[in-house]
Design a protein around this motif. Structure first.
Motif, PDB file in Angstrom:
ATOM      1  N   ASN A   1       0.871  -1.174   0.000  1.00  0.00           N
ATOM      2  CA  ASN A   1       0.000   0.000   0.000  1.00  0.00           C
ATOM      3  C   ASN A   1       0.907   1.222   0.000  1.00  0.00           C
ATOM      4  O   ASN A   1       2.132   1.103  -0.139  1.00  0.00           O
ATOM      5  CB  ASN A   1      -0.985  -0.007   1.178  1.00  0.00           C
ATOM      6  CG  ASN A   1      -0.291   0.094   2.523  1.00  0.00           C
ATOM      7  OD1 ASN A   1       0.932   0.265   2.622  1.00  0.00           O
ATOM      8  ND2 ASN A   1      -1.056  -0.018   3.598  1.00  0.00           N
ATOM      9  N   ASP A   2       0.330   2.420   0.139  1.00  0.00           N
ATOM     10  CA  ASP A   2       1.147   3.622   0.023  1.00  0.00           C
ATOM     11  C   ASP A   2       2.171   3.775   1.144  1.00  0.00           C
ATOM     12  O   ASP A   2       3.150   4.507   0.996  1.00  0.00           O
ATOM     13  CB  ASP A   2       0.245   4.862  -0.029  1.00  0.00           C
ATOM     14  CG  ASP A   2      -0.439   5.017  -1.381  1.00  0.00           C
ATOM     15  OD1 ASP A   2      -0.119   4.242  -2.307  1.00  0.00           O
ATOM     16  OD2 ASP A   2      -1.292   5.922  -1.519  1.00  0.00           O
ATOM     17  N   LYS A   3       1.974   3.107   2.264  1.00  0.00           N
ATOM     18  CA  LYS A   3       2.938   3.202   3.361  1.00  0.00           C
ATOM     19  C   LYS A   3       4.277   2.590   2.993  1.00  0.00           C
ATOM     20  O   LYS A   3       5.307   2.940   3.572  1.00  0.00           O
ATOM     21  CB  LYS A   3       2.377   2.535   4.621  1.00  0.00           C
ATOM     22  CG  LYS A   3       1.249   3.312   5.273  1.00  0.00           C
ATOM     23  CD  LYS A   3       0.822   2.663   6.581  1.00  0.00           C
ATOM     24  CE  LYS A   3      -0.262   3.459   7.276  1.00  0.00           C
ATOM     25  NZ  LYS A   3      -0.681   2.844   8.560  1.00  0.00           N
TER      26      LYS A   3
ATOM     27  N   TYR B   1       5.536   2.619  -0.154  1.00  0.00           N
ATOM     28  CA  TYR B   1       5.803   3.092  -1.512  1.00  0.00           C
ATOM     29  C   TYR B   1       7.282   2.988  -1.872  1.00  0.00           C
ATOM     30  O   TYR B   1       7.638   2.454  -2.932  1.00  0.00           O
ATOM     31  CB  TYR B   1       5.343   4.551  -1.656  1.00  0.00           C
ATOM     32  CG  TYR B   1       5.718   5.171  -2.976  1.00  0.00           C
ATOM     33  CD1 TYR B   1       4.933   4.977  -4.105  1.00  0.00           C
ATOM     34  CD2 TYR B   1       6.870   5.958  -3.103  1.00  0.00           C
ATOM     35  CE1 TYR B   1       5.281   5.537  -5.330  1.00  0.00           C
ATOM     36  CE2 TYR B   1       7.227   6.517  -4.319  1.00  0.00           C
ATOM     37  CZ  TYR B   1       6.427   6.309  -5.423  1.00  0.00           C
ATOM     38  OH  TYR B   1       6.781   6.860  -6.638  1.00  0.00           O
TER      39      TYR B   1
ATOM     40  N   PRO C   1      -3.204  -5.459  -3.090  1.00  0.00           N
ATOM     41  CA  PRO C   1      -3.397  -4.307  -2.196  1.00  0.00           C
ATOM     42  C   PRO C   1      -3.590  -4.731  -0.746  1.00  0.00           C
ATOM     43  O   PRO C   1      -4.497  -5.504  -0.430  1.00  0.00           O
ATOM     44  CB  PRO C   1      -4.664  -3.649  -2.752  1.00  0.00           C
ATOM     45  CG  PRO C   1      -5.439  -4.786  -3.354  1.00  0.00           C
ATOM     46  CD  PRO C   1      -4.414  -5.749  -3.898  1.00  0.00           C
ATOM     47  N   TYR C   2      -2.748  -4.207   0.128  1.00  0.00           N
ATOM     48  CA  TYR C   2      -2.884  -4.490   1.561  1.00  0.00           C
ATOM     49  C   TYR C   2      -4.196  -3.931   2.095  1.00  0.00           C
ATOM     50  O   TYR C   2      -4.846  -4.528   2.938  1.00  0.00           O
ATOM     51  CB  TYR C   2      -1.697  -3.877   2.306  1.00  0.00           C
ATOM     52  CG  TYR C   2      -1.707  -4.102   3.794  1.00  0.00           C
ATOM     53  CD1 TYR C   2      -1.053  -5.194   4.348  1.00  0.00           C
ATOM     54  CD2 TYR C   2      -2.354  -3.221   4.649  1.00  0.00           C
ATOM     55  CE1 TYR C   2      -1.050  -5.410   5.721  1.00  0.00           C
ATOM     56  CE2 TYR C   2      -2.369  -3.426   6.021  1.00  0.00           C
ATOM     57  CZ  TYR C   2      -1.711  -4.520   6.550  1.00  0.00           C
ATOM     58  OH  TYR C   2      -1.724  -4.726   7.901  1.00  0.00           O
ATOM     59  N   ASP C   3      -4.565  -2.763   1.580  1.00  0.00           N
ATOM     60  CA  ASP C   3      -5.823  -2.114   1.942  1.00  0.00           C
ATOM     61  C   ASP C   3      -6.177  -1.169   0.800  1.00  0.00           C
ATOM     62  O   ASP C   3      -5.641  -1.300  -0.309  1.00  0.00           O
ATOM     63  CB  ASP C   3      -5.720  -1.397   3.296  1.00  0.00           C
ATOM     64  CG  ASP C   3      -4.553  -0.411   3.363  1.00  0.00           C
ATOM     65  OD1 ASP C   3      -4.115   0.074   2.296  1.00  0.00           O
ATOM     66  OD2 ASP C   3      -4.074  -0.123   4.471  1.00  0.00           O
ATOM     67  N   ASP C   4      -7.069  -0.215   1.054  1.00  0.00           N
ATOM     68  CA  ASP C   4      -7.493   0.703  -0.004  1.00  0.00           C
ATOM     69  C   ASP C   4      -6.599   1.929  -0.127  1.00  0.00           C
ATOM     70  O   ASP C   4      -6.859   2.804  -0.967  1.00  0.00           O
ATOM     71  CB  ASP C   4      -8.937   1.153   0.255  1.00  0.00           C
ATOM     72  CG  ASP C   4      -9.929   0.006   0.131  1.00  0.00           C
ATOM     73  OD1 ASP C   4      -9.630  -0.952  -0.625  1.00  0.00           O
ATOM     74  OD2 ASP C   4     -10.990   0.058   0.782  1.00  0.00           O
ATOM     75  N   ASN C   5      -5.551   2.004   0.650  1.00  0.00           N
ATOM     76  CA  ASN C   5      -4.620   3.132   0.610  1.00  0.00           C
ATOM     77  C   ASN C   5      -3.568   2.875  -0.473  1.00  0.00           C
ATOM     78  O   ASN C   5      -2.423   2.536  -0.195  1.00  0.00           O
ATOM     79  CB  ASN C   5      -3.973   3.291   1.994  1.00  0.00           C
ATOM     80  CG  ASN C   5      -3.010   4.457   2.052  1.00  0.00           C
ATOM     81  OD1 ASN C   5      -3.123   5.410   1.298  1.00  0.00           O
ATOM     82  ND2 ASN C   5      -2.034   4.364   2.959  1.00  0.00           N
ATOM     83  N   THR C   6      -3.982   3.042  -1.733  1.00  0.00           N
ATOM     84  CA  THR C   6      -3.117   2.633  -2.843  1.00  0.00           C
ATOM     85  C   THR C   6      -2.960   3.696  -3.931  1.00  0.00           C
ATOM     86  O   THR C   6      -2.462   3.402  -5.012  1.00  0.00           O
ATOM     87  CB  THR C   6      -3.668   1.350  -3.496  1.00  0.00           C
ATOM     88  OG1 THR C   6      -5.006   1.593  -3.956  1.00  0.00           O
ATOM     89  CG2 THR C   6      -3.654   0.181  -2.530  1.00  0.00           C
ATOM     90  N   GLU C   7      -3.367   4.926  -3.675  1.00  0.00           N
ATOM     91  CA  GLU C   7      -3.345   5.944  -4.728  1.00  0.00           C
ATOM     92  C   GLU C   7      -1.935   6.171  -5.275  1.00  0.00           C
ATOM     93  O   GLU C   7      -1.721   6.244  -6.492  1.00  0.00           O
ATOM     94  CB  GLU C   7      -3.917   7.255  -4.190  1.00  0.00           C
ATOM     95  CG  GLU C   7      -3.967   8.377  -5.226  1.00  0.00           C
ATOM     96  CD  GLU C   7      -4.585   9.647  -4.682  1.00  0.00           C
ATOM     97  OE1 GLU C   7      -4.612  10.648  -5.429  1.00  0.00           O
ATOM     98  OE2 GLU C   7      -5.051   9.646  -3.519  1.00  0.00           O
ATOM     99  N   ARG C   8      -0.979   6.259  -4.379  1.00  0.00           N
ATOM    100  CA  ARG C   8       0.388   6.570  -4.812  1.00  0.00           C
ATOM    101  C   ARG C   8       1.034   5.385  -5.528  1.00  0.00           C
ATOM    102  O   ARG C   8       1.671   5.557  -6.571  1.00  0.00           O
ATOM    103  CB  ARG C   8       1.228   6.977  -3.596  1.00  0.00           C
ATOM    104  CG  ARG C   8       2.532   7.648  -3.957  1.00  0.00           C
ATOM    105  CD  ARG C   8       3.274   8.086  -2.716  1.00  0.00           C
ATOM    106  NE  ARG C   8       4.537   8.729  -3.042  1.00  0.00           N
ATOM    107  CZ  ARG C   8       5.551   8.849  -2.202  1.00  0.00           C
ATOM    108  NH1 ARG C   8       5.455   8.360  -0.969  1.00  0.00           N
ATOM    109  NH2 ARG C   8       6.663   9.445  -2.579  1.00  0.00           N
TER     110      ARG C   8
END
Length: 332
Positions: A9-11, A13, A37-44
């Motif tokens: 995820n983005d964390k 990146y 995807p680990y979660d929905d925090n994937t924008e980056r």
């Protein structure tokens, strides 16, 4: 089709970029990669993946929800997991996103290597895929030296489920493994759940949830496991973890006694440390130069430049803390 996959995820990146670049540099630009995807925090990370034609972000919601549900059912079968996690202030299902690596069993590759995002591929993966012609499951690690991070060794039931010999020879780290698609179809999953609900869930280790469940699934299914750390001749095998301090960095690769590592796992280094270093903070961590090379492989001009001695990423305790620890050790 063969491929490599990971979980992100983005964390993470910065680690993901480094991993993808290491795959490209040491395996080739043509090998496909799937990121779960680990979660929905994937924008980056989605924006980064879109720039790479060989990489895809997994989007099969039905598959993701199926494995999310499976993970919850597994931990619902455990006699104390959710209560223990609640007492420690964790979410109802601790690190549930880590189980999404299981989506690779539905994913786009017939055979795949899974790598944690905090790892680098440093040698071509051809020998790993070749071993899959003779084994169901291929790993390359020394987790067998530490079974307490795979199963609950205090469980009286553990010896009834797996013999000591099997635990010593078959357990593995869930950060790097190779196997095949559809190895855990619905009937097999239901069988495993039935056995867990019948009492076997108590052997699972609560603080490494995806690792303990994956080991259970593989071992309870009697898959043929090959651990190259055990099967390779002594003069060919290498370590893989940054907890080993004796590796040598040379020409953007890492060697163990002159032998090139297959992969390097930055286990124990928080994603926050990578982010802080990439943001320009001069923190040292094991094999930092190798990580920074791959992180900025395609944008070296953005690599942070450090002119002073780095600070250790793990600060030693201050004088007061050392005194307090000594007091506790004396009177406890």
């Amino acid at each position: 089709m063969d491929g490599i996959c990971t979980l992100a995820n983005d964390k993470v990146y910065d680690q993901l970029v480094a991993l993808l670049n290491s795959i490209e540099a040491n395996q080739g630009a043509d090998i496909p990669v799937c990121v779960y995807p680990y979660d929905d925090n994937t924008e980056r990370i989605a924006a980064e993946i879109n720039r790479r034609p060989q990489v895809q972000l997994y989007g099969d919601r039905e598959s993701i929800e199926r494995w999310d549900r499976f993970a919850r059912q597994v931990w619902d079968a455990h006699p104390s997991a959710r209560q223990t996690w609640a007492q420690r202030g964790y979410e109802p299902y601790h690190r549930v996103g880590t189980h999404r690596r299981y989506c690779a069993f539905d994913g786009p590759f017939d055979r795949f290597i899974y790598m944690d995002a905090d790892a680098l591929l440093l040698s071509p993966a051809v020998p790993i895929f070749r071993q899959l012609e003779r084994s169901d499951w291929v790993v390359y690690d020394f987790q067998f030296k530490d079974p307490g991070h795979v199963y609950d060794l205090s469980s009286n039931k553990l010896g009834e489920v797996f013999s000591p010999d099997r635990i010593e020879s078959e357990i593995f780290c869930s950060g790097f493994y190779a196997t095949s698609k559809r190895i855990f179809e619905e009937q097999k999953r239901e069988q495993l759940l039935h056995q867990l609900e019948a009492g076997e869930a108590e052997i699972l280790y609560l603080m490494a949830p995806d690792q303990t469940v994956l080991n259970y699934m593989v071992m309870r299914s009697d898959l043929k496991v090959c651990n190259l750390a055990r099967s390779l001749p002594a003069d060919e095998k290498t370590g893989n973890s940054v907890t080993s301090a004796h590796f040598q960095e040379k020409d953007h690769l890492v060697y163990d006694g002159g032998k090139r590592l297959t992969y390097l796992h930055y286990i124990g280094v928080s994603s926050k440390i990578f982010a802080r270093v990439c943001a320009g903070e001069n923190l040292d961590f094991p094999y930092r130069e190798t990580f920074l090379y791959y992180r900025y492989l395609h944008e070296p001009e953005k690599r942070p430049r450090f002119d002073s001695q780095p600070e250790p990423y793990k600060r030693p305790p201050n004088l007061f803390r050392r005194a307090l620890n000594q007091f506790k050790s004396t009177f406890n």
